[in-house]
Design an enzyme around this catalytic site. Sequence first.
Site, PDB file in Angstrom:
ATOM      1  N   THR B  48       0.867  -1.112  -0.027  1.00  0.00           N
ATOM      2  CA  THR B  48      -0.025  -0.105  -0.005  1.00  0.00           C
ATOM      3  C   THR B  48       1.101   1.321  -0.236  1.00  0.00           C
ATOM      4  O   THR B  48       2.043   1.494   0.422  1.00  0.00           O
ATOM      5  CB  THR B  48      -0.973  -0.059   1.219  1.00  0.00           C
ATOM      6  OG1 THR B  48      -1.725   1.212   1.037  1.00  0.00           O
ATOM      7  CG2 THR B  48      -0.271  -0.056   2.612  1.00  0.00           C
ATOM      8  N   GLU B  49       0.479   2.270  -0.597  1.00  0.00           N
ATOM      9  CA  GLU B  49       1.297   3.407  -1.054  1.00  0.00           C
ATOM     10  C   GLU B  49       1.788   4.069   0.479  1.00  0.00           C
ATOM     11  O   GLU B  49       2.802   4.723   0.273  1.00  0.00           O
ATOM     12  CB  GLU B  49       0.550   4.540  -1.703  1.00  0.00           C
ATOM     13  CG  GLU B  49       0.203   4.004  -3.253  1.00  0.00           C
ATOM     14  CD  GLU B  49      -1.059   3.383  -3.187  1.00  0.00           C
ATOM     15  OE1 GLU B  49      -1.433   2.761  -2.767  1.00  0.00           O
ATOM     16  OE2 GLU B  49      -2.122   4.078  -3.901  1.00  0.00           O
ATOM     17  N   ASN B  50       0.945   3.933   1.217  1.00  0.00           N
ATOM     18  CA  ASN B  50       1.288   4.703   2.533  1.00  0.00           C
ATOM     19  C   ASN B  50       2.370   3.809   3.305  1.00  0.00           C
ATOM     20  O   ASN B  50       2.633   4.486   4.625  1.00  0.00           O
ATOM     21  CB  ASN B  50       0.128   5.143   3.438  1.00  0.00           C
ATOM     22  CG  ASN B  50      -0.824   3.792   3.643  1.00  0.00           C
ATOM     23  OD1 ASN B  50      -1.300   2.948   2.721  1.00  0.00           O
ATOM     24  ND2 ASN B  50      -1.409   3.815   4.888  1.00  0.00           N
ATOM     25  N   SER B  90       8.363   3.899  -0.384  1.00  0.00           N
ATOM     26  CA  SER B  90       7.191   2.932  -1.201  1.00  0.00           C
ATOM     27  C   SER B  90       6.916   3.188  -2.599  1.00  0.00           C
ATOM     28  O   SER B  90       6.703   2.384  -3.160  1.00  0.00           O
ATOM     29  CB  SER B  90       5.948   3.756  -0.374  1.00  0.00           C
ATOM     30  OG  SER B  90       4.731   2.847  -0.748  1.00  0.00           O
TER      31      SER B  90
END
Lengths: 223, 223, 244, 244
Positions: B48-50, B90
């Site tokens: 996940t990007e975060n 990320s």
Amino acid sequence: MSSKLSATQIAWRAAQDIADGAYVNLGIGFPEMVAKFQPPGREAIFHTENGILGFGEAPRAGEEDWDLINAGKKAVTLKAGTAFFHHADSFAMVRGGHLDVAILGAYEVAETGDLANWSTGPKGVPAVGGAMDLVHGAKRVAVITDHVTKDGKPKLVKRCSLPLTGVACVTRVYTSLAVIDIENGRFVLREKLPSLSVDDLQAQTGAELLVPGPVADLVVPEL
Amino acid sequence: MSSKLSATQIAWRAAQDIADGAYVNLGIGFPEMVAKFQPPGREAIFHTENGILGFGEAPRAGEEDWDLINAGKKAVTLKAGTAFFHHADSFAMVRGGHLDVAILGAYEVAETGDLANWSTGPKGVPAVGGAMDLVHGAKRVAVITDHVTKDGKPKLVKRCSLPLTGVACVTRVYTSLAVIDIENGRFVLREKLPSLSVDDLQAQTGAELLVPGPVADLVVPEL
Amino acid sequence: MDKTIPSLSEAVSGIPDGAVVMIGGFGGSGAPIELIHALIDRYISTGSPRNLTVVNNNAGNGHVGLAALIEQGMVRKLICSFPRSADPRVFTERYLAGEIELELVPQGTLAERIRAGGAGIPAFYTPTSYGTDLAKDKPVEEFDGRPYVRELWLKADFALIKAHKGDRLGNLVFNKAARNFNPLMATAAAVTIAQVTEIVEPGAIDAEAVVTPGIFVQGVVEVANPAQEEDLNRAGAAYPEKVA
Amino acid sequence: MDKTIPSLSEAVSGIPDGAVVMIGGFGGSGAPIELIHALIDRYISTGSPRNLTVVNNNAGNGHVGLAALIEQGMVRKLICSFPRSADPRVFTERYLAGEIELELVPQGTLAERIRAGGAGIPAFYTPTSYGTDLAKDKPVEEFDGRPYVRELWLKADFALIKAHKGDRLGNLVFNKAARNFNPLMATAAAVTIAQVTEIVEPGAIDAEAVVTPGIFVQGVVEVANPAQEEDLNRAGAAYPEKVA
């Protein structure tokens, strides 16, 4: 006092200008000595290119951990508050302007602030390491050096003859004879050995020394 | 079987193409459902990007940790082997081509592989998030979508009319009616609902469907 | 060396009108709510700081934290990737009324621009946004046969970030995915102020596990029980509290 | 998913002639000596791989590790910042004889080029090397009134790295300053093989403290008691061992 400062004494003088809490990178070799002479009550935090911030002194012989070394590949020690990081983060600190001071050695320094300290010419194996990054990163880039070469030739020159490490990057030079600032592309004399006249110093310097104000005595303890 | 697949069924179909051990980013919203349908014996690792790799399913209601969320800001859980990292690392994973698959929603997909999924035009507040990065990072960028809009207009089109998310980035589209690859700037039909003729499908598609080989039946369980 | 700051009000006292302020967090996770609220307190009592340019992934949610900062009218411009949330009304209304400027940046580009700002990299090329409206007027160049867009670094006067533990040297660790933009912003601001749940002695954070080394941090202030934006919003909170 | 590899020989079996191979370490710290020696074993018995391009900060020391790889004649080109060491003779002799090509890169630029390779950034601007011989023929551009040099990403076919602990998913932590180039190289190679002192169960490495997430690692091989280059050199070692 002898007629010129020893390497140790030059390192001592440079150390006096490092503020408490400053983040400092010391070039490999001779500049590493600066760390020993922090004035009482001041504590600088030392950075090394290979990924340590806030390391301590050298360990005793036989207690080295070869995964805990500085950029000169000498063993160092941990302190409370040390941090490890990889090389890209390390040079983000350098290039990003986060270091307060870098103190480097020099083959030549020009009045323009140009520095030559990585190559003595096309012969042999060239090796640059982190020098070219350091000269563009720290808020203040200082040089410590003998005032002249072993052959007596000036190391402070009008234009560097050796391959450059960086352009217009040095702002202060601590030599075996004097402390000289570089301002607006000119050498400005700030301190000199008391035994030496300005003319004597000029004779050993490859570009004009400006003397716009009082010149302090460069007084360093026997070490 | 009804005349079109539900969102859940489309997600199920997309999940069948994810290999064991694949690194997968699921776009926020509808694509998140794909994670539920990993075939038995296969385990994908979700990014996940975060800043989480290898997170687990949603926690039970009331057990959320709001520092442990996905890019859609829904709570997730830890698994053995999860890793946390910052946003630059990320997106190094994304942009650097380290993800195997990204599965995204779409407003429109063109036969060129162009995707529009972030803006419905100049009105309102634009918001792009990580979509533009994802379309250029993953080794395989797939779209899951209804075959047509709520008004019955084709979402698979010759050229996108809405602002683009990325150019020539989508290689497979899972719709409520069919599975379509994008090859050399053309839609290539691979699977379709058995109840639907190619002509029926073509009529609901905004660009020509090539049928160079056999078309498999798109068979999805009731979910 | 001691970078600890005794109070939130002191921590935010140096931020001038017109400053560029990076604010950490992704939605509510890692958002330094208490530092933001301290900035609002200062504004309410002194009228300053105003005309801020704020860098954040989002644009606030509900009426606390960043949304409350915007609601006070302190923010002139927002640089973000995703100005949407469960309750984005504060930003949306001001944006549609033309009262706040928006620079929309893809999330990965936003992260990389901030990292570049901290790392002394003035520009870089990315495939992201090529061929889209967000690449308009940006230089494009091909490398290895693919087109890339040139993006510029992003730096700030101040960063307000949230960490889990910190020591007086400024070394920080974060809590789970609350890390997000916080370590990057710490590198890209002239002055970084971190609110931490606990101030610990130097050495208490494992040297191997430090995420933000102290060189990137100028001030550390302890907020022992930080509020979480999601919890505040579920409780219908607003800042400052509405007086009946 | 299980990325563990049972033997060193298997770990290096896929590297073809002509490959670009990044090798981690800074001097001896973090140098994957055993992986390098396994590569030498393979070359001695099969004549492959040869004509390698190696990326490392240095150029080897003494007659073990990278120096031994060069001594075997397996390396066509070296990309490094500092081809000097306590005993650099192996490289120096070949270099002066014109038998090995050298691309000299400033250390920070080397690190950033590798990071860029891993992060999908084909080019970036840096102040480093501006006005020097190492910037020759590179594009220069001004940003905010200062000149910067454009540098390109650096990628590899393989990375051979050394870590402290690793799990079967490829998550890694490093030992102190042995971290150096290892995590960067892991991101920039198509295939990254890590030798680790200990393979642990997933979850045994704290999720907050993972330095290299498993996505960057394709193989993990355990070398329980790795040699340290400094110790080998002090003992006058050579690889393969000299037969009297």
